[in-house]
Design a protein around this motif. Sequence first.
Motif, PDB file in Angstrom:
ATOM      1  N   MET A  86     -33.836 -65.344  -4.478  1.00 45.64           N
ATOM      2  CA  MET A  86     -33.984 -66.151  -3.268  1.00 45.64           C
ATOM      3  C   MET A  86     -33.526 -65.343  -2.050  1.00 45.64           C
ATOM      4  SD  MET A  86     -32.391 -69.910  -2.423  1.00 45.64           S
ATOM      5  CE  MET A  86     -30.710 -69.307  -2.435  1.00 45.64           C
ATOM      6  N   LYS A  87     -34.258 -65.453  -0.973  1.00 44.09           N
ATOM      7  CA  LYS A  87     -33.918 -64.721   0.242  1.00 44.09           C
ATOM      8  C   LYS A  87     -32.856 -65.485   1.018  1.00 44.09           C
ATOM      9  CE  LYS A  87     -38.518 -62.696   0.796  1.00 44.09           C
ATOM     10  NZ  LYS A  87     -39.696 -62.572   1.672  1.00 44.09           N
ATOM     11  N   ASN A  88     -31.656 -64.937   1.068  1.00 47.91           N
ATOM     12  CA  ASN A  88     -30.569 -65.584   1.776  1.00 47.91           C
ATOM     13  C   ASN A  88     -30.478 -65.003   3.181  1.00 47.91           C
ATOM     14  OD1 ASN A  88     -28.213 -66.714   2.717  1.00 47.91           O
ATOM     15  ND2 ASN A  88     -27.179 -66.599   0.731  1.00 47.91           N
ATOM     16  N   TYR A  89     -31.307 -65.524   4.098  1.00 45.57           N
ATOM     17  CA  TYR A  89     -31.338 -64.999   5.459  1.00 45.57           C
ATOM     18  C   TYR A  89     -30.022 -65.247   6.188  1.00 45.57           C
ATOM     19  CZ  TYR A  89     -36.361 -64.322   4.926  1.00 45.57           C
ATOM     20  OH  TYR A  89     -37.582 -63.900   4.503  1.00 45.57           O
ATOM     21  N   ARG A  90     -29.315 -66.305   5.780  1.00 42.07           N
ATOM     22  CA  ARG A  90     -28.073 -66.613   6.483  1.00 42.07           C
ATOM     23  C   ARG A  90     -27.057 -65.493   6.317  1.00 42.07           C
ATOM     24  NH1 ARG A  90     -24.762 -72.356   6.157  1.00 42.07           N
ATOM     25  NH2 ARG A  90     -23.229 -71.861   7.775  1.00 42.07           N
ATOM     26  N   ARG A  91     -27.065 -64.841   5.136  1.00 43.67           N
ATOM     27  CA  ARG A  91     -26.137 -63.750   4.918  1.00 43.67           C
ATOM     28  C   ARG A  91     -26.678 -62.426   5.435  1.00 43.67           C
ATOM     29  NH1 ARG A  91     -23.442 -64.540  -1.120  1.00 43.67           N
ATOM     30  NH2 ARG A  91     -22.432 -66.555  -0.689  1.00 43.67           N
ATOM     31  N   ARG A  92     -27.982 -62.253   5.350  1.00 37.97           N
ATOM     32  CA  ARG A  92     -28.571 -60.970   5.746  1.00 37.97           C
ATOM     33  C   ARG A  92     -28.707 -60.825   7.249  1.00 37.97           C
ATOM     34  NH1 ARG A  92     -34.105 -60.346   2.895  1.00 37.97           N
ATOM     35  NH2 ARG A  92     -34.028 -58.346   4.016  1.00 37.97           N
ATOM     36  N   LEU A  93     -28.886 -61.941   7.960  1.00 42.19           N
ATOM     37  CA  LEU A  93     -29.137 -61.869   9.398  1.00 42.19           C
ATOM     38  C   LEU A  93     -27.908 -62.275  10.198  1.00 42.19           C
ATOM     39  CD1 LEU A  93     -32.691 -63.496   9.625  1.00 42.19           C
ATOM     40  CD2 LEU A  93     -32.121 -61.089   9.946  1.00 42.19           C
ATOM     41  N   PRO A  94     -27.720 -61.663  11.352  1.00 42.26           N
ATOM     42  CA  PRO A  94     -26.668 -62.123  12.270  1.00 42.26           C
ATOM     43  C   PRO A  94     -27.122 -63.412  12.939  1.00 42.26           C
ATOM     44  CG  PRO A  94     -27.949 -60.397  13.295  1.00 42.26           C
ATOM     45  CD  PRO A  94     -28.458 -60.515  11.882  1.00 42.26           C
ATOM     46  N   PRO A  95     -26.251 -64.100  13.659  1.00 42.66           N
ATOM     47  CA  PRO A  95     -26.678 -65.303  14.390  1.00 42.66           C
ATOM     48  C   PRO A  95     -27.840 -64.979  15.325  1.00 42.66           C
ATOM     49  CG  PRO A  95     -24.283 -65.128  14.374  1.00 42.66           C
ATOM     50  CD  PRO A  95     -24.807 -63.850  13.791  1.00 42.66           C
ATOM     51  N   LEU A  96     -28.831 -65.868  15.354  1.00 44.71           N
ATOM     52  CA  LEU A  96     -30.026 -65.608  16.145  1.00 44.71           C
ATOM     53  C   LEU A  96     -29.710 -65.446  17.620  1.00 44.71           C
ATOM     54  CD1 LEU A  96     -33.092 -65.316  16.172  1.00 44.71           C
ATOM     55  CD2 LEU A  96     -33.272 -67.806  16.375  1.00 44.71           C
ATOM     56  N   ASP A  97     -28.730 -66.212  18.124  1.00 49.60           N
ATOM     57  CA  ASP A  97     -28.431 -66.094  19.557  1.00 49.60           C
ATOM     58  C   ASP A  97     -27.867 -64.714  19.900  1.00 49.60           C
ATOM     59  OD1 ASP A  97     -26.032 -66.533  18.260  1.00 49.60           O
ATOM     60  OD2 ASP A  97     -25.156 -67.686  19.902  1.00 49.60           O
ATOM     61  N   ALA A  98     -27.228 -64.037  18.929  1.00 50.26           N
ATOM     62  CA  ALA A  98     -26.745 -62.679  19.177  1.00 50.26           C
ATOM     63  C   ALA A  98     -27.920 -61.728  19.369  1.00 50.26           C
ATOM     64  CB  ALA A  98     -25.866 -62.211  18.022  1.00 50.26           C
ATOM     65  N   ILE A 154     -22.508 -59.334  21.688  1.00 48.56           N
ATOM     66  CA  ILE A 154     -22.852 -57.957  21.315  1.00 48.56           C
ATOM     67  C   ILE A 154     -21.829 -57.417  20.323  1.00 48.56           C
ATOM     68  CG2 ILE A 154     -23.095 -55.594  22.163  1.00 48.56           C
ATOM     69  CD1 ILE A 154     -25.458 -57.413  22.812  1.00 48.56           C
ATOM     70  N   LYS A 155     -20.556 -57.703  20.557  1.00 47.92           N
ATOM     71  CA  LYS A 155     -19.519 -57.262  19.628  1.00 47.92           C
ATOM     72  C   LYS A 155     -19.729 -57.889  18.257  1.00 47.92           C
ATOM     73  CE  LYS A 155     -15.759 -54.993  18.705  1.00 47.92           C
ATOM     74  NZ  LYS A 155     -15.758 -53.505  18.721  1.00 47.92           N
ATOM     75  N   GLN A 156     -20.110 -59.159  18.242  1.00 44.46           N
ATOM     76  CA  GLN A 156     -20.387 -59.850  16.985  1.00 44.46           C
ATOM     77  C   GLN A 156     -21.533 -59.176  16.235  1.00 44.46           C
ATOM     78  OE1 GLN A 156     -21.848 -63.852  17.557  1.00 44.46           O
ATOM     79  NE2 GLN A 156     -21.049 -64.543  15.587  1.00 44.46           N
ATOM     80  N   LEU A 157     -22.568 -58.778  16.987  1.00 43.00           N
ATOM     81  CA  LEU A 157     -23.715 -58.119  16.376  1.00 43.00           C
ATOM     82  C   LEU A 157     -23.324 -56.742  15.840  1.00 43.00           C
ATOM     83  CD1 LEU A 157     -26.721 -58.245  15.739  1.00 43.00           C
ATOM     84  CD2 LEU A 157     -27.186 -57.417  18.061  1.00 43.00           C
ATOM     85  N   GLU A 158     -22.522 -56.016  16.600  1.00 43.32           N
ATOM     86  CA  GLU A 158     -22.069 -54.690  16.156  1.00 43.32           C
ATOM     87  C   GLU A 158     -21.234 -54.793  14.878  1.00 43.32           C
ATOM     88  OE1 GLU A 158     -21.798 -52.076  20.265  1.00 43.32           O
ATOM     89  OE2 GLU A 158     -20.166 -53.453  19.787  1.00 43.32           O
ATOM     90  N   LEU A 159     -20.397 -55.818  14.790  1.00 37.75           N
ATOM     91  CA  LEU A 159     -19.591 -56.010  13.583  1.00 37.75           C
ATOM     92  C   LEU A 159     -20.478 -56.335  12.389  1.00 37.75           C
ATOM     93  CD1 LEU A 159     -16.584 -58.060  15.028  1.00 37.75           C
ATOM     94  CD2 LEU A 159     -16.548 -55.701  14.193  1.00 37.75           C
ATOM     95  N   HIS A 160     -21.517 -57.144  12.598  1.00 40.49           N
ATOM     96  CA  HIS A 160     -22.433 -57.488  11.509  1.00 40.49           C
ATOM     97  C   HIS A 160     -23.173 -56.249  11.015  1.00 40.49           C
ATOM     98  CE1 HIS A 160     -25.228 -60.079   9.218  1.00 40.49           C
ATOM     99  NE2 HIS A 160     -26.119 -59.156   9.534  1.00 40.49           N
ATOM    100  N   LEU A 161     -23.585 -55.393  11.943  1.00 44.10           N
ATOM    101  CA  LEU A 161     -24.353 -54.203  11.585  1.00 44.10           C
ATOM    102  C   LEU A 161     -23.463 -53.031  11.165  1.00 44.10           C
ATOM    103  CD1 LEU A 161     -26.908 -54.256  14.555  1.00 44.10           C
ATOM    104  CD2 LEU A 161     -27.312 -55.033  12.214  1.00 44.10           C
ATOM    105  N   ALA A 162     -22.169 -53.140  11.503  1.00 43.68           N
ATOM    106  CA  ALA A 162     -21.231 -52.034  11.253  1.00 43.68           C
ATOM    107  C   ALA A 162     -21.712 -50.762  11.945  1.00 43.68           C
ATOM    108  CB  ALA A 162     -21.051 -51.805   9.753  1.00 43.68           C
TER     109      ALA A 162
END
Length: 305
Positions: free
Chosen positions: A1-13, A44-52
């Motif tokens: 199953m594709k778990n987009y919630r874990r794979r993707l950062p928040p859409l608003d980011a 942006i910081k949230q997105l950077e943390l998600h992407l490492a």
Amino acid sequence: MKNYRRRLPPLDALVVFEAVMRHGGFTRAATELYVTQAAVSKRIKQLELHLAAPLFVRHGRTVRPTAAARVLHERVSAGLEFLASACEAAGKGPATDSLTVAANTAVSHFWLAPALQGLQQDHDGLAVRMVVSDRSADLMADDIDFAVLYGRSDQPGWRLHPLLEEELVPVASSAYLERLGMRFEDLRLDDCVVLDYDRLEPDWINWSSFAQMAKLDAAPRIARRFNNYALLVSAALAGEGVILGSLPLLRRELESGQLVAVSSSRVHTGRSYSLAHRIENPPEADGKRLFDWLLRAAGRDRTGP
């Protein structure tokens, strides 16, 4: 199953990230999104943390996108546009009482968005949707009420009204010139890191055509290329090199001293930007208010700095 919630950062980011890339900085992105600059920075910081991975390098008040940011931006921009189209197709589409104005990336970023911001302040409640594309065909799609067209003297079915005459001059940040340690009169383009962007339409002006118009001995060697004009200007503001500056579009950056001319070679290209509407659908009521506002805004900016 594709778990987009874990794979993707928040859409608003991702929405915030796309706005920062398109505007070349946090402040203008915050203005467009009606949030604070701190809120943009947090997303942006949230997105950077998600992407490492870092997405922007801070230089004082300016930010420079990293290589990872440029790669991400191409996919995110296309993905958000696809999602928006899918939602419109599944639902009722964009509000029928809104007006749609379309322009290319450069015009949208540096001229149209600030003009529309002033319109919203003066005409509260006037709903305007902005479409951004570097493909001329997209700017004249069926759902477009007004389009800012470049370099076209006529277009079947559309009436064009002159907005801004194009004038180009090499520009760079003052910090970049200080690092070179050269006086203006001694500066040569051969001594500079010259930046350019990909030309998607055949009538866009690049360094080669500028060199011919300015009667330079040869076109400068291009050190780096970007995929749109907004990213190119962002690089210049970050002190990365010299770009071809469009005076009517970069009036604010030049008047504030963020960018300065680095050559006396100014070229009137003979091309211009026009505000277009369909002949069969002349502007009325709210459309006339938007039309008149944009013409007045162009009148204020027409001569450039």
